[in-house]
Motif scaffolding. Sequence first.
Motif, PDB file in Angstrom:
ATOM      1  N   LEU A 100      63.753-136.714  20.074  1.00 44.86           N
ATOM      2  CA  LEU A 100      63.245-136.126  18.828  1.00 44.86           C
ATOM      3  C   LEU A 100      64.381-135.553  17.981  1.00 44.86           C
ATOM      4  CD1 LEU A 100      60.095-134.356  20.305  1.00 44.86           C
ATOM      5  CD2 LEU A 100      60.097-136.306  18.713  1.00 44.86           C
ATOM      6  N   SER A 101      65.402-135.021  18.656  1.00 46.89           N
ATOM      7  CA  SER A 101      66.503-134.383  17.922  1.00 46.89           C
ATOM      8  C   SER A 101      67.269-135.381  17.051  1.00 46.89           C
ATOM      9  CB  SER A 101      67.464-133.676  18.887  1.00 46.89           C
ATOM     10  OG  SER A 101      68.326-134.622  19.498  1.00 46.89           O
ATOM     11  N   VAL A 102      67.218-136.661  17.430  1.00 40.79           N
ATOM     12  CA  VAL A 102      67.888-137.696  16.632  1.00 40.79           C
ATOM     13  C   VAL A 102      67.095-137.958  15.339  1.00 40.79           C
ATOM     14  CG1 VAL A 102      68.652-140.114  16.605  1.00 40.79           C
ATOM     15  CG2 VAL A 102      68.750-138.797  18.741  1.00 40.79           C
ATOM     16  N   LEU A 103      65.776-137.795  15.424  1.00 36.64           N
ATOM     17  CA  LEU A 103      64.891-138.187  14.319  1.00 36.64           C
ATOM     18  C   LEU A 103      64.523-137.035  13.395  1.00 36.64           C
ATOM     19  CD1 LEU A 103      62.528-140.277  16.612  1.00 36.64           C
ATOM     20  CD2 LEU A 103      64.146-141.224  14.968  1.00 36.64           C
ATOM     21  N   ALA A 104      64.555-135.808  13.924  1.00 36.10           N
ATOM     22  CA  ALA A 104      64.024-134.652  13.194  1.00 36.10           C
ATOM     23  C   ALA A 104      65.147-133.755  12.680  1.00 36.10           C
ATOM     24  CB  ALA A 104      63.114-133.844  14.109  1.00 36.10           C
ATOM     25  N   ARG A 105      64.761-132.789  11.865  1.00 37.60           N
ATOM     26  CA  ARG A 105      65.743-131.795  11.401  1.00 37.60           C
ATOM     27  C   ARG A 105      66.030-130.803  12.520  1.00 37.60           C
ATOM     28  NH1 ARG A 105      64.681-126.974   8.685  1.00 37.60           N
ATOM     29  NH2 ARG A 105      62.524-127.614   8.396  1.00 37.60           N
ATOM     30  N   ARG A 106      64.957-130.288  13.118  1.00 33.11           N
ATOM     31  CA  ARG A 106      65.113-129.286  14.161  1.00 33.11           C
ATOM     32  C   ARG A 106      63.970-129.409  15.164  1.00 33.11           C
ATOM     33  NH1 ARG A 106      68.048-124.402  14.498  1.00 33.11           N
ATOM     34  NH2 ARG A 106      69.025-124.970  12.552  1.00 33.11           N
ATOM     35  N   VAL A 107      64.301-129.188  16.433  1.00 29.58           N
ATOM     36  CA  VAL A 107      63.296-129.290  17.488  1.00 29.58           C
ATOM     37  C   VAL A 107      63.232-127.976  18.260  1.00 29.58           C
ATOM     38  CG1 VAL A 107      62.604-130.527  19.590  1.00 29.58           C
ATOM     39  CG2 VAL A 107      63.761-131.778  17.739  1.00 29.58           C
ATOM     40  N   TYR A 108      62.050-127.399  18.343  1.00 29.91           N
ATOM     41  CA  TYR A 108      61.812-126.257  19.227  1.00 29.91           C
ATOM     42  C   TYR A 108      61.107-126.811  20.441  1.00 29.91           C
ATOM     43  CZ  TYR A 108      63.035-123.437  15.253  1.00 29.91           C
ATOM     44  OH  TYR A 108      63.738-122.881  14.221  1.00 29.91           O
ATOM     45  N   THR A 109      61.618-126.504  21.630  1.00 27.88           N
ATOM     46  CA  THR A 109      60.957-127.003  22.838  1.00 27.88           C
ATOM     47  C   THR A 109      60.777-125.858  23.816  1.00 27.88           C
ATOM     48  OG1 THR A 109      61.017-128.675  24.599  1.00 27.88           O
ATOM     49  CG2 THR A 109      63.153-127.822  23.883  1.00 27.88           C
ATOM     50  N   THR A 110      59.618-125.828  24.482  1.00 31.08           N
ATOM     51  CA  THR A 110      59.345-124.726  25.408  1.00 31.08           C
ATOM     52  C   THR A 110      58.901-125.267  26.759  1.00 31.08           C
ATOM     53  OG1 THR A 110      56.949-124.449  25.152  1.00 31.08           O
ATOM     54  CG2 THR A 110      58.319-123.522  23.427  1.00 31.08           C
ATOM     55  N   ASP A 111      59.321-124.571  27.794  1.00 28.99           N
ATOM     56  CA  ASP A 111      58.803-124.883  29.131  1.00 28.99           C
ATOM     57  C   ASP A 111      58.521-123.566  29.846  1.00 28.99           C
ATOM     58  OD1 ASP A 111      58.885-127.749  30.888  1.00 28.99           O
ATOM     59  OD2 ASP A 111      58.614-125.901  32.040  1.00 28.99           O
ATOM     60  N   ARG A 112      57.558-123.591  30.766  1.00 30.95           N
ATOM     61  CA  ARG A 112      57.217-122.366  31.499  1.00 30.95           C
ATOM     62  C   ARG A 112      58.182-122.112  32.661  1.00 30.95           C
ATOM     63  NH1 ARG A 112      53.949-123.670  35.748  1.00 30.95           N
ATOM     64  NH2 ARG A 112      52.948-121.630  35.796  1.00 30.95           N
ATOM     65  N   HIS A 113      59.053-123.080  32.958  1.00 29.96           N
ATOM     66  CA  HIS A 113      60.039-122.891  34.036  1.00 29.96           C
ATOM     67  C   HIS A 113      61.433-122.629  33.462  1.00 29.96           C
ATOM     68  CE1 HIS A 113      57.459-123.965  37.405  1.00 29.96           C
ATOM     69  NE2 HIS A 113      57.009-124.993  36.709  1.00 29.96           N
ATOM     70  N   LEU A 114      61.951-121.435  33.729  1.00 34.28           N
ATOM     71  CA  LEU A 114      63.296-121.050  33.277  1.00 34.28           C
ATOM     72  C   LEU A 114      64.353-122.066  33.701  1.00 34.28           C
ATOM     73  CD1 LEU A 114      65.282-118.846  32.190  1.00 34.28           C
ATOM     74  CD2 LEU A 114      65.280-117.886  34.494  1.00 34.28           C
ATOM     75  N   ARG A 115      64.268-122.514  34.960  1.00 29.97           N
ATOM     76  CA  ARG A 115      65.302-123.430  35.477  1.00 29.97           C
ATOM     77  C   ARG A 115      65.359-124.723  34.661  1.00 29.97           C
ATOM     78  NH1 ARG A 115      65.511-126.347  41.421  1.00 29.97           N
ATOM     79  NH2 ARG A 115      67.050-127.889  40.785  1.00 29.97           N
ATOM     80  N   LEU A 116      64.199-125.267  34.322  1.00 25.59           N
ATOM     81  CA  LEU A 116      64.191-126.519  33.556  1.00 25.59           C
ATOM     82  C   LEU A 116      64.811-126.303  32.180  1.00 25.59           C
ATOM     83  CD1 LEU A 116      60.663-127.920  34.533  1.00 25.59           C
ATOM     84  CD2 LEU A 116      62.892-128.730  35.311  1.00 25.59           C
ATOM     85  N   VAL A 117      64.493-125.175  31.555  1.00 22.72           N
ATOM     86  CA  VAL A 117      65.032-124.879  30.223  1.00 22.72           C
ATOM     87  C   VAL A 117      66.554-124.751  30.300  1.00 22.72           C
ATOM     88  CG1 VAL A 117      65.070-123.180  28.354  1.00 22.72           C
ATOM     89  CG2 VAL A 117      62.896-123.850  29.392  1.00 22.72           C
ATOM     90  N   GLN A 118      67.027-124.034  31.321  1.00 24.28           N
ATOM     91  CA  GLN A 118      68.484-123.851  31.453  1.00 24.28           C
ATOM     92  C   GLN A 118      69.185-125.180  31.687  1.00 24.28           C
ATOM     93  OE1 GLN A 118      68.557-120.919  34.565  1.00 24.28           O
ATOM     94  NE2 GLN A 118      68.933-119.251  33.115  1.00 24.28           N
ATOM     95  N   GLU A 119      68.607-126.014  32.563  1.00 23.43           N
ATOM     96  CA  GLU A 119      69.257-127.297  32.854  1.00 23.43           C
ATOM     97  C   GLU A 119      69.227-128.212  31.631  1.00 23.43           C
ATOM     98  OE1 GLU A 119      68.590-127.211  37.680  1.00 23.43           O
ATOM     99  OE2 GLU A 119      67.626-128.811  36.538  1.00 23.43           O
ATOM    100  N   ALA A 120      68.103-128.200  30.918  1.00 15.61           N
ATOM    101  CA  ALA A 120      68.007-129.055  29.722  1.00 15.61           C
ATOM    102  C   ALA A 120      69.051-128.613  28.691  1.00 15.61           C
ATOM    103  CB  ALA A 120      66.596-128.993  29.136  1.00 15.61           C
ATOM    104  N   ARG A 121      69.203-127.288  28.516  1.00 13.45           N
ATOM    105  CA  ARG A 121      70.206-126.792  27.549  1.00 13.45           C
ATOM    106  C   ARG A 121      71.595-127.297  27.893  1.00 13.45           C
ATOM    107  NH1 ARG A 121      68.444-120.786  27.855  1.00 13.45           N
ATOM    108  NH2 ARG A 121      66.816-120.704  26.244  1.00 13.45           N
ATOM    109  N   GLU A 122      71.901-127.321  29.197  1.00 15.90           N
ATOM    110  CA  GLU A 122      73.233-127.806  29.603  1.00 15.90           C
ATOM    111  C   GLU A 122      73.415-129.267  29.221  1.00 15.90           C
ATOM    112  OE1 GLU A 122      73.897-126.897  33.745  1.00 15.90           O
ATOM    113  OE2 GLU A 122      73.542-124.764  33.322  1.00 15.90           O
TER     114      GLU A 122
END
Length: 218
Positions: A100-122
């Motif tokens: 989505l980040s390739v196609l859109a201006r900005r993407v907000y993404t949320t997950d209920r698991h902290l670990r997944l969010v941290q790994e995705a950010r990396e």
Amino acid sequence: MNPEKAAAIAERKMQFLFQLRSRGVRDKAVLEAMEKIDRGAFVTGLFAERAYEDTPLPIACGQTISQPSVVGLMTQALNVTSRDKVLEVGTGSGYQAAILSVLARRVYTTDRHLRLVQEAREVFDTLGITNIIAMTKDGSHGVAEQAPFDRIIVTAAAEDPPGPLLAQLKIGGIMVLPVGQSDAVQSLIRVQRTETGYEYDELRPVRFVPLVEGLGDP
Ligand code: SAH
């Protein structure tokens, strides 16, 4: 890289795109985004070598990275433009958000698991992606402080479209999400918000992990 390895990678990429097309992903911009974002960056460990197969695969926290053709079909149905502010509920590996980040201006993404969010950010950092904001949050309430959104995509199944997400969709906006009981076949639907209400289209049967209330174990 030696020529044999380069040839093997090129062949695998072609196969990957061929599978997407043969399963109905035809939108040029979506195919280009999926060519650009390497799914191999989002699958680690045991399943890494299966990253280019058209199949969902296990990720941390008992969740799954979706099947590439389903990612493609959902992205296509969302009809994203380069001006759009998009909300994704269910970051998981981060693969869908990266496309989505390739196609859109900005993407907000949320997950209920902290670990997944941290790994995705990396992974986003490694790939040099700077227009995704990933948050640890129960996304079924949306992200009120950033609403309204031009596009919303939910990658976990609820019985019905969550009310707060419908409310946070712009007039003229589109939301794509799976609905139905978590242990049965669900339907992928597209919701369009009009001046006077919401229009619903059923796209195809799918199977997603359930949308769960509250935060998960970190
Ligand atoms: N889009 C992901 C796949 C998501 S799997 C990818 O590209 O890899 C579904 C994800 O939804 C899981 O990571 C799960 O933790 C998350 N999820 C489930 N309920 C949620 C909720 N209420 N809020 C935010 N995330 C949720």
